[in-house]
Enzyme design. Sequence first.
Site, PDB file in Angstrom:
ATOM      1  CD1 TRP A 167     -16.395  11.427   7.657  1.00 28.02           C
ATOM      2  CD2 TRP A 167     -15.349  10.996   9.585  1.00 28.02           C
ATOM      3  NE1 TRP A 167     -16.345  12.593   8.381  1.00 28.02           N
ATOM      4  CE2 TRP A 167     -15.708  12.360   9.564  1.00 28.02           C
ATOM      5  CE3 TRP A 167     -14.664  10.504  10.701  1.00 28.02           C
ATOM      6  CZ2 TRP A 167     -15.423  13.238  10.619  1.00 28.02           C
ATOM      7  CZ3 TRP A 167     -14.373  11.360  11.756  1.00 28.02           C
ATOM      8  CH2 TRP A 167     -14.752  12.714  11.705  1.00 28.02           C
ATOM      9  CD  GLU A 199     -19.605   8.628   7.773  1.00 28.10           C
ATOM     10  OE1 GLU A 199     -18.659   7.914   8.153  1.00 28.10           O
ATOM     11  OE2 GLU A 199     -20.514   9.013   8.527  1.00 28.10           O
ATOM     12  CE  LYS A 246     -19.395  15.619  10.864  1.00 33.49           C
ATOM     13  NZ  LYS A 246     -18.645  15.092  12.018  1.00 33.49           N
ATOM     14  CG  ASP A 262     -23.634   9.907   9.832  1.00 34.69           C
ATOM     15  OD1 ASP A 262     -24.627  10.477  10.323  1.00 34.69           O
ATOM     16  OD2 ASP A 262     -22.729   9.416  10.521  1.00 34.69           O
ATOM     17  CG  HIS A 276     -22.344  13.091   8.316  1.00 34.84           C
ATOM     18  ND1 HIS A 276     -21.185  12.428   7.996  1.00 34.84           N
ATOM     19  CD2 HIS A 276     -22.392  13.110   9.670  1.00 34.84           C
ATOM     20  CE1 HIS A 276     -20.569  12.051   9.099  1.00 34.84           C
ATOM     21  NE2 HIS A 276     -21.289  12.441  10.127  1.00 34.84           N
ATOM     22  CG  HIS A 320     -22.301   5.565   9.550  1.00 37.71           C
ATOM     23  ND1 HIS A 320     -21.135   6.224   9.822  1.00 37.71           N
ATOM     24  CD2 HIS A 320     -21.976   4.253   9.461  1.00 37.71           C
ATOM     25  CE1 HIS A 320     -20.144   5.341   9.901  1.00 37.71           C
ATOM     26  NE2 HIS A 320     -20.624   4.151   9.667  1.00 37.71           N
ATOM     27  CG  ASP A 360     -24.582  15.766  18.483  1.00 38.20           C
ATOM     28  OD1 ASP A 360     -23.363  15.600  18.311  1.00 38.20           O
ATOM     29  OD2 ASP A 360     -25.351  14.857  18.811  1.00 38.20           O
ATOM     30  CG  ASP A 412     -22.484  11.964  15.967  1.00 38.98           C
ATOM     31  OD1 ASP A 412     -22.599  11.116  15.073  1.00 38.98           O
ATOM     32  OD2 ASP A 412     -21.723  12.942  15.889  1.00 38.98           O
ATOM     33  CG  ASP A 466     -21.604   7.194  13.363  1.00 40.96           C
ATOM     34  OD1 ASP A 466     -21.114   7.249  14.516  1.00 40.96           O
ATOM     35  OD2 ASP A 466     -21.167   7.864  12.405  1.00 40.96           O
TER      36      ASP A 466
HETATM   37  C1  RNT Z   1     -18.147  11.356  11.919  1.00 41.14           C
HETATM   38  C2  RNT Z   1     -18.572  10.182  11.125  1.00 41.14           C
HETATM   39  C3  RNT Z   1     -17.885   8.928  11.493  1.00 41.14           C
HETATM   40  C4  RNT Z   1     -17.705   8.831  12.971  1.00 41.14           C
HETATM   41  C5  RNT Z   1     -16.872   7.711  13.435  1.00 41.14           C
HETATM   42  C6  RNT Z   1     -16.627   7.732  14.922  1.00 41.14           C
HETATM   43  O1  RNT Z   1     -18.913  12.448  11.735  1.00 41.14           O
HETATM   44  O2  RNT Z   1     -19.939  10.014  11.214  1.00 41.14           O
HETATM   45  O3  RNT Z   1     -18.530   7.842  10.935  1.00 41.14           O
HETATM   46  O4  RNT Z   1     -18.918   8.867  13.646  1.00 41.14           O
HETATM   47  O5  RNT Z   1     -15.706   7.741  12.737  1.00 41.14           O
HETATM   48 ZN    ZN Z   2     -20.901   8.283  10.417  1.00 37.40          ZN
END
Ligand code: RNT
Ligand code: ZN
Length: 419
Positions: free
Chosen positions: A186, A227, A229, A260, A263, A287, A295, A297, A327
């Site tokens: 990523w 990955e 985003k 993810d 994302h 992920h 956000d 995460d 993640d």
């Molecule tokens: C970031 C990605 C990636 C990160 C890591 C820390 O948006 O999801 O996977 O979370 O690199």
């Molecule tokens: Zn990720």
Amino acid sequence: MNRTETAYRIAREIFAEQNVDTDAALKKLDAVPISIHAWQGDDVTGFENTNHALTGGCQVTGNHPGRARNADELRDDLDLALKLIPGRHRVNLQGHQVDKMLPGVDRDGFTLENFSCWLEWAMEKKLHGLDLAPAFYSHVNLKDGLSLSHPDAGIRRFWIDHGIACRRIGAAFGRKLGTPAICNFWAPDGFKDTPADRFAPRLRLMESLDACFAENIPANEERDAVEAKLFGIGTESCTVGSHEFYMLYAMRKNKMLCFDSGHFHPTESIADKLSSVFCMMDEILLHVSRGVRWDSDHVTVLNDELLAIARESAVYGYLEKIHLALDYFDASINRIAAWVIGARDFQKALLIAFLEPPRARELEKAGDFTGRLAAQEAAKSLPWGAVWDYFCSTHNLSGGMEFMDEINSYERKILETRA
Ligand code: RNT
Ligand code: ZN
């Protein structure tokens, strides 16, 4: 017979009436490793001792005591988390979570030596495996928000070499542990404001990735994922590695796609994407995270989104082709609890999927969509909690929040002493 066993016996009967075999579901759940993301423990800082600020559009907020300041502390924290998550799991590292730095060696020259204690620890603790992702952020060579797609060939070279280094370290992990390391690529590359040229950076990203992947590494040692985003903080207007970019890249270059869950557009769920992708792709990485407003995460919780992801991963028989990883990063709560709560909730979601009665699908086949809805809703009140409690008890754990006792005492004894 204790209460957990009695409750399980009754639950087993109730599920059997729905043509669901709870013992088989428990076996399935036991066989699913989750890759625990080490970076929840150090707030994605890594251990290079160079004071690199966190960049690349990731934000960790909060200052709960006890961030791991070095790899030894992080391993101690992971030991406790892994003890409280039932089953055998993997640990996922970022490319700057070295356990030691060597004089004059930067990320482009990292070798197994920078990560050797991680490998020894993984062998000693009999982990399911180790995964490793290159860290294309939090470094002076992320310039103008660009790494692998930067116009300067020297900068691109640095990051390509970091990617190559991580793949080789991953392969060394894989050889020793007998399970391939998943190296997830990523890159945060993107633009805060509208770029005048979106095409050239994407072509450069493609060429850099090709250079990272030029070396052929056996699939039983290491496997690559890419990955995408939609946007990050500071890259709101354009992300070079977009979904279309990586989807086609993965397909063409025979790489795994990493989805993810944070994302995509907030109304878009990755759950629906899995069955589409598996029509034409063999293997993917997930992920799992939770998006909240801007956000992507937050700690995973047992919400509709997580249930749908687990359900769509589990019910069509391709789960063994999905590498499951977490993640997220939350520094406002106890970081070990963040791992334990998120991982256990993902396991609960998988268990609920394994316990899904066949009725809704049968009614759908018969064209009875009203009945399907009734069956889906009736399934929600089946006693999966008793099955979960029993699952935990087979691992000498409790199904509720008893794990907090151990975490709280660790917080008092260890975490609060970390400055
Ligand atoms: C970031 C990605 C990636 C990160 C890591 C820390 O948006 O999801 O996977 O979370 O690199
Ligand atoms: Zn990720």
